[in-house]
Design an enzyme around this catalytic site. Structure first.
Site, PDB file in Angstrom:
ATOM      1  N   ARG A  90       0.815  -1.234   0.000  1.00 41.12           N
ATOM      2  CA  ARG A  90       0.000   0.000   0.000  1.00 41.12           C
ATOM      3  C   ARG A  90       0.840   1.271   0.000  1.00 41.12           C
ATOM      4  NH1 ARG A  90      -2.747  -3.341   3.561  1.00 41.12           N
ATOM      5  NH2 ARG A  90      -4.670  -4.155   2.645  1.00 41.12           N
ATOM      6  N   HIS A 130       8.215  10.361 -28.291  1.00 41.42           N
ATOM      7  CA  HIS A 130       7.299  11.278 -27.615  1.00 41.42           C
ATOM      8  C   HIS A 130       7.678  12.731 -27.889  1.00 41.42           C
ATOM      9  CE1 HIS A 130       4.582  12.866 -24.613  1.00 41.42           C
ATOM     10  NE2 HIS A 130       5.589  13.479 -24.019  1.00 41.42           N
ATOM     11  N   HIS A 166       0.659  18.378 -26.548  1.00 36.37           N
ATOM     12  CA  HIS A 166       0.515  16.946 -26.274  1.00 36.37           C
ATOM     13  C   HIS A 166      -0.757  16.329 -26.840  1.00 36.37           C
ATOM     14  CE1 HIS A 166       4.012  17.447 -23.788  1.00 36.37           C
ATOM     15  NE2 HIS A 166       3.981  16.193 -23.382  1.00 36.37           N
ATOM     16  N   LYS A 220       8.001  23.490 -13.653  1.00 37.79           N
ATOM     17  CA  LYS A 220       7.098  22.364 -13.397  1.00 37.79           C
ATOM     18  C   LYS A 220       6.725  22.314 -11.918  1.00 37.79           C
ATOM     19  CE  LYS A 220       5.699  17.748 -14.286  1.00 37.79           C
ATOM     20  NZ  LYS A 220       5.821  16.506 -15.012  1.00 37.79           N
ATOM     21  N   ASN A 274       0.405  20.123 -20.813  1.00 37.51           N
ATOM     22  CA  ASN A 274       0.049  19.301 -21.974  1.00 37.51           C
ATOM     23  C   ASN A 274       0.127  20.066 -23.286  1.00 37.51           C
ATOM     24  OD1 ASN A 274      -0.415  17.045 -20.429  1.00 37.51           O
ATOM     25  ND2 ASN A 274      -2.573  17.548 -20.099  1.00 37.51           N
ATOM     26  N   ARG A 291      -2.242  22.541 -14.140  1.00 37.28           N
ATOM     27  CA  ARG A 291      -1.317  21.500 -14.584  1.00 37.28           C
ATOM     28  C   ARG A 291      -1.563  21.079 -16.027  1.00 37.28           C
ATOM     29  NH1 ARG A 291       0.778  16.666 -10.692  1.00 37.28           N
ATOM     30  NH2 ARG A 291       2.103  15.631 -12.184  1.00 37.28           N
ATOM     31  N   HIS A 337       0.088  13.278 -28.855  1.00 39.39           N
ATOM     32  CA  HIS A 337      -0.371  11.919 -28.511  1.00 39.39           C
ATOM     33  C   HIS A 337      -1.085  11.268 -29.688  1.00 39.39           C
ATOM     34  CE1 HIS A 337      -0.319  12.820 -23.922  1.00 39.39           C
ATOM     35  NE2 HIS A 337       0.793  12.233 -24.308  1.00 39.39           N
ATOM     36  N   GLU A 362      -3.923  17.658 -11.054  1.00 38.16           N
ATOM     37  CA  GLU A 362      -4.282  17.949 -12.435  1.00 38.16           C
ATOM     38  C   GLU A 362      -5.744  18.307 -12.641  1.00 38.16           C
ATOM     39  OE1 GLU A 362      -3.280  14.944 -15.381  1.00 38.16           O
ATOM     40  OE2 GLU A 362      -2.583  16.529 -16.692  1.00 38.16           O
ATOM     41  N   LYS A 384       3.498  11.674 -10.771  1.00 38.81           N
ATOM     42  CA  LYS A 384       2.645  10.761 -11.533  1.00 38.81           C
ATOM     43  C   LYS A 384       3.401   9.466 -11.771  1.00 38.81           C
ATOM     44  CE  LYS A 384      -0.183  13.699 -14.527  1.00 38.81           C
ATOM     45  NZ  LYS A 384      -0.419  14.000 -15.952  1.00 38.81           N
ATOM     46  N   GLU A 409      10.316  19.005 -24.626  1.00 40.75           N
ATOM     47  CA  GLU A 409       9.663  19.409 -23.375  1.00 40.75           C
ATOM     48  C   GLU A 409      10.298  20.703 -22.851  1.00 40.75           C
ATOM     49  OE1 GLU A 409       6.987  17.882 -22.207  1.00 40.75           O
ATOM     50  OE2 GLU A 409       7.069  15.857 -23.052  1.00 40.75           O
TER      51      GLU A 409
HETATM   52 MG    MG Z   1       5.427  14.836 -22.314  1.00 40.14          MG
END
Ligand code: MG
Length: 350
Positions: free
Chosen positions: A120, A258, A241, A220, A238, A234, A245, A230, A142, A184
């Site tokens: 946990r 990426h 992105h 960041k 993106n 936040r 994506h 998020e 994340k 980035e």
């Molecule tokens: Mg990225």
């Protein structure tokens, strides 16, 4: 050494220093009551750095075990996580023990998820070794793993106890991976910092990589501390992105990295913003020039239809609308919710 403090639920520091990898044992000693430490890393990174981390930890008297998985995005699945659990349990890791995530984004995401879920939740520290991981994925807490239905659909928010960034590790990276991280880096300039963007235009970032990492991590950190889960600001991270994506997905996550996909995504969304009269004219040209300067692609042969369809089918797209990150101008960004059925129109430019 540069230190950036992150004020999330449990605050932690990000230290940036050449050679810091050899001191990781001291940080684990200082921050935890661990007896055992498991190093999780992939087959590429292990060759370069595993022994240095191991050495530093053993010098501090820890019992150390390493878990090495096959490098590559294909390994980012629940089987790999399950193997990590086996190692942790067989080694007798308890709730006071620590995982060291040593490697790029895939390693950080998965080792972080193993740490978030084993017993946990146990402590972990991040030692990111790719530029992308150093400026982006190692900050913010994340963690996650892919399932056949989509990328990062399973995961948890779990903050590391400390992040140790050693800029020297970039020297062992193939050039392609440094470029990947630069996308980035450029993104941070676009969304938050016009002076930083100008600096990337006027100087060679690679020569000042330590400062560059520090600026990106600070941006960041600021965003993430204000929005840990998020729900608002936040989302600005993106930028580029959504279409990025889509492009990655159209190529089945092979054939384009990426960072490269994000570079194209930033150019396309800036162009769409200009067309809509939202983004200052000339912004997309500046992004094009900067991406090209750092060896990143600025165009792709995927059609706007295919990109819009891929974005619409994204599992993370909530309901009937999509949040796009747009620029007023370089350094000034905001999110705009548009109905999904308007997406194709919005992104189409000639
Ligand atoms: Mg990225």
């Amino acid at each position: 050494m540069k230190t950036i403090n992150v004020q999330t639920g449990i605050p932690y520091n990000i230290h940036i220093e050449k050679g810091i990898i050899d001191k990781c044992g001291q940080y684990v000693r200082e921050l935890t009551k661990a007896e055992r430490v498991t190093i999780i890393t992939d087959s590429n990174v292990a060759v370069h750095y595993k022994w240095r981390v191991l050495n530093s930890l053993e010098q501090e008297g820890f019992k150390v075990k390493s878990h090495i998985f096959q490098a590559g995005e294909e390994s980012k699945n629940l089987n790999t996580i399950s193997e990590m659990y086996n190692t942790l349990a067989d080694f007798g890791m308890t709730r006071k023990d620590v995982i060291v995530a040593l490697g790029g984004g895939v390693t950080g995401d998965m080792a972080g998820f193993a740490a978030a879920s084993y017993l946990r939740g146990i402590d972990f520290i991040q030692i990111p070794t790719s530029l992308l991981a150093q400026v982006d994925s190692s900050v913010g807490g994340k963690t996650g793993v892919d399932i056949p239905q989509g990328k990062n659909l399973v995961g948890a928010f779990h903050q590391p106890r400390v992040v140790l960034i050693d800029p020297d590790t970039l020297q062992t990276l193939p050039d392609l991976y440094v470029r990947d991280g630069m996308a980035e880096v450029i993104k941070y300039g676009c969304i938050k910092d016009a002076d930083f963007f100008a600096k990337l235009e006027n100087e060679n970032a690679i020569e000042h990589i330590e400062e560059i990492i520090e600026t990106c991590v600070s941006i960041k950190r600021d965003v993430v501390s204000r929005d840990e889960r998020e729900s608002g600001e936040r989302m600005l991270l993106n930028f580029g992105h959504t279409l990025g994506h889509s492009i990655e997905k159209l190529y089945n996550y092979t054939g384009i990295s990426h960072g490269m996909a994000v570079a194209v995504g930033m150019v396309l969304i800036a162009r769409a913003g200009e067309k809509e009269g939202i983004t200052e004219k000339g912004t997309s040209d500046r992004i094009v020039n900067l991406c090209m300067k750092y060896g990143l692609p600025v165009t792709d042969d995927a059609s706007f239809e295919d990109m819009a369809n891929a974005a619409r089918s994204d599992k993370k797209t909530a309901g009937k609308s999509i949040n796009l990150v747009l620029l007023n101008k370089i350094g000034d960004s905001f999110t705009k919710k548009i109905p999904l059925e308007n997406l194709l129109d919005f992104i189409t430019t000639d």
